[in-house]
Design a protein around this motif. Structure first.
Motif, short mmCIF file in Angstrom:
data_model
loop_
_atom_site.label_atom_id
_atom_site.label_comp_id
_atom_site.label_asym_id
_atom_site.label_seq_id
_atom_site.Cartn_x
_atom_site.Cartn_y
_atom_site.Cartn_z
N GLN A 173 -14.30 -28.10 92.24
CA GLN A 173 -14.29 -26.83 92.00
C GLN A 173 -13.20 -26.03 93.12
O GLN A 173 -13.25 -24.93 93.14
CB GLN A 173 -15.58 -25.95 91.86
CG GLN A 173 -16.36 -26.48 90.83
CD GLN A 173 -17.02 -25.23 89.86
OE1 GLN A 173 -16.96 -24.18 90.27
NE2 GLN A 173 -17.36 -25.56 88.75
N LEU A 174 -12.99 -26.86 94.23
CA LEU A 174 -12.20 -26.56 95.15
C LEU A 174 -11.05 -27.38 95.27
O LEU A 174 -10.95 -28.71 94.94
CB LEU A 174 -13.27 -26.40 96.57
CG LEU A 174 -14.12 -25.25 96.38
CD1 LEU A 174 -15.30 -25.59 97.50
CD2 LEU A 174 -13.71 -23.89 96.50
N PHE B 222 -9.64 -19.74 89.19
CA PHE B 222 -9.10 -21.11 89.45
C PHE B 222 -7.93 -21.17 89.42
O PHE B 222 -6.97 -21.77 90.34
CB PHE B 222 -9.69 -21.86 88.21
CG PHE B 222 -11.11 -22.63 88.36
CD1 PHE B 222 -11.56 -23.12 87.42
CD2 PHE B 222 -11.81 -22.18 89.58
CE1 PHE B 222 -12.80 -23.67 87.42
CE2 PHE B 222 -12.97 -22.83 89.76
CZ PHE B 222 -13.50 -23.68 88.72
N TYR C 185 -5.65 -19.71 92.25
CA TYR C 185 -5.66 -20.43 93.79
C TYR C 185 -4.97 -21.88 93.57
O TYR C 185 -4.40 -22.65 94.47
CB TYR C 185 -6.85 -20.48 94.56
CG TYR C 185 -8.10 -21.30 93.91
CD1 TYR C 185 -9.01 -21.00 93.60
CD2 TYR C 185 -8.04 -22.81 94.38
CE1 TYR C 185 -10.40 -21.64 93.22
CE2 TYR C 185 -9.15 -23.62 93.96
CZ TYR C 185 -10.29 -22.98 93.49
OH TYR C 185 -11.06 -23.75 92.87
N SER D 122 -10.77 -22.63 98.90
CA SER D 122 -10.03 -22.22 97.84
C SER D 122 -8.91 -21.14 98.24
O SER D 122 -8.39 -20.54 97.45
CB SER D 122 -11.13 -21.03 96.97
OG SER D 122 -11.47 -20.17 97.72
#
Ligand code: GTP
Ligand code: MG
Length: 208
Positions: A60-61, A92, A95, A13
């Motif tokens: 999610q990354l 979120f 990044y 992230s």
């Protein structure tokens, strides 16, 4: 272009921790569930390279996949996912925003749009933001298998017309795809091939 190898490299992230090789990369962004991870699997012809799910919020990354040993595909989390908390949404966004603003190797982003949907403010705002920050992108319409050919043409024409009316003077480059039918695979890979060639030509002429 032929895909000879496609390998997961890392997830994180923090843009500063992404791979630091000077190789061109292509990011996939769009609303949750629009089909970003599925498209990466379709392009690489690997069923489970990127994790997919029927439920939004799967990715999610920042995920790097190295292709043919000399360029990257990047799978990102979706925006506009309602079920994460407001605080998580902000993290979120931060990044992802940093990734787009700071990633030198990013040569083109693909903004994915579900071909069935009318233009949505969140996508238009994101395109606007990319334009304001000079970050190149193309549009990828997804899930074309859900519409009949005539409806595909109508939806795409309406969408591009909306962009011309509301946002841009020129329509962006676009692709029509279906991950389940492999529609648009050759076109996208040929496009990436052409951009890669430009990138490597430019870096030969301007070695760092
Ligand atoms: P997040 O990681 O949650 O942001 O989602 P994503 O954009 O990566 O979507 P993902 O690839 O996980 O796909 C979401 C759902 O859409 C899954 O159930 C997929 O099977 C389905 N899907 C993706 N692409 C297509 C397509 O071309 N056609 C059809 N019919 N379904 C698709
Ligand atoms: Mg995903």
């Amino acid at each position: 272009m032929k895909i000879k190898s496609a390998d997961f490299v890392m997830s994180n992230s923090d843009v500063a921790k992404c791979p630091n090789e000077p190789l061109p990369e292509y990011a996939f962004i769009g609303r949750s569930n629009v089909g970003k991870s599925s498209l990466i699997n379709m392009l690489t012809d690997k069923k489970n390279l990127a994790k997919t799910s029927g439920r939004p919020g799967k990715t999610q990354l920042i995920n790097h996949f190295k292709i043919n040993e000399n360029w990257f595909l990047v799978d990102l989390p979706g925006y506009g996912y309602a079920r994460v908390s407001k605080k998580d949404k902000k993290t979120f966004q931060k990044y992802i925003t940093n990734y787009f603003l700071q990633r030198q190797q990013l040569v083109c982003s693909f903004i994915l749009i579900d071909i069935r949907h009318k233009p949505q403010p969140i996508d238009l705002e994101f395109m606007q933001w990319m334009g304001e920050n000079g970050i190149p992108f193309a549009i990828v319409f997804t899930k074309a298998d859900k519409l009949k050919p005539l409806a595909i043409q109508r939806h795409v024409t309406d969408y591009l017309q909306h962009l011309l009316n509301e946002v841009w003077e020129e329509a962006p480059q676009y692709f029509i795809t279906s991950s389940s039918k492999k529609t648009g695979r050759d076109e996208l890979l040929d496009y990436i091939d052409a951009v890669n060639l430009e990138y490597f030509d430019a870096s030969r002429n301007n070695p760092i």
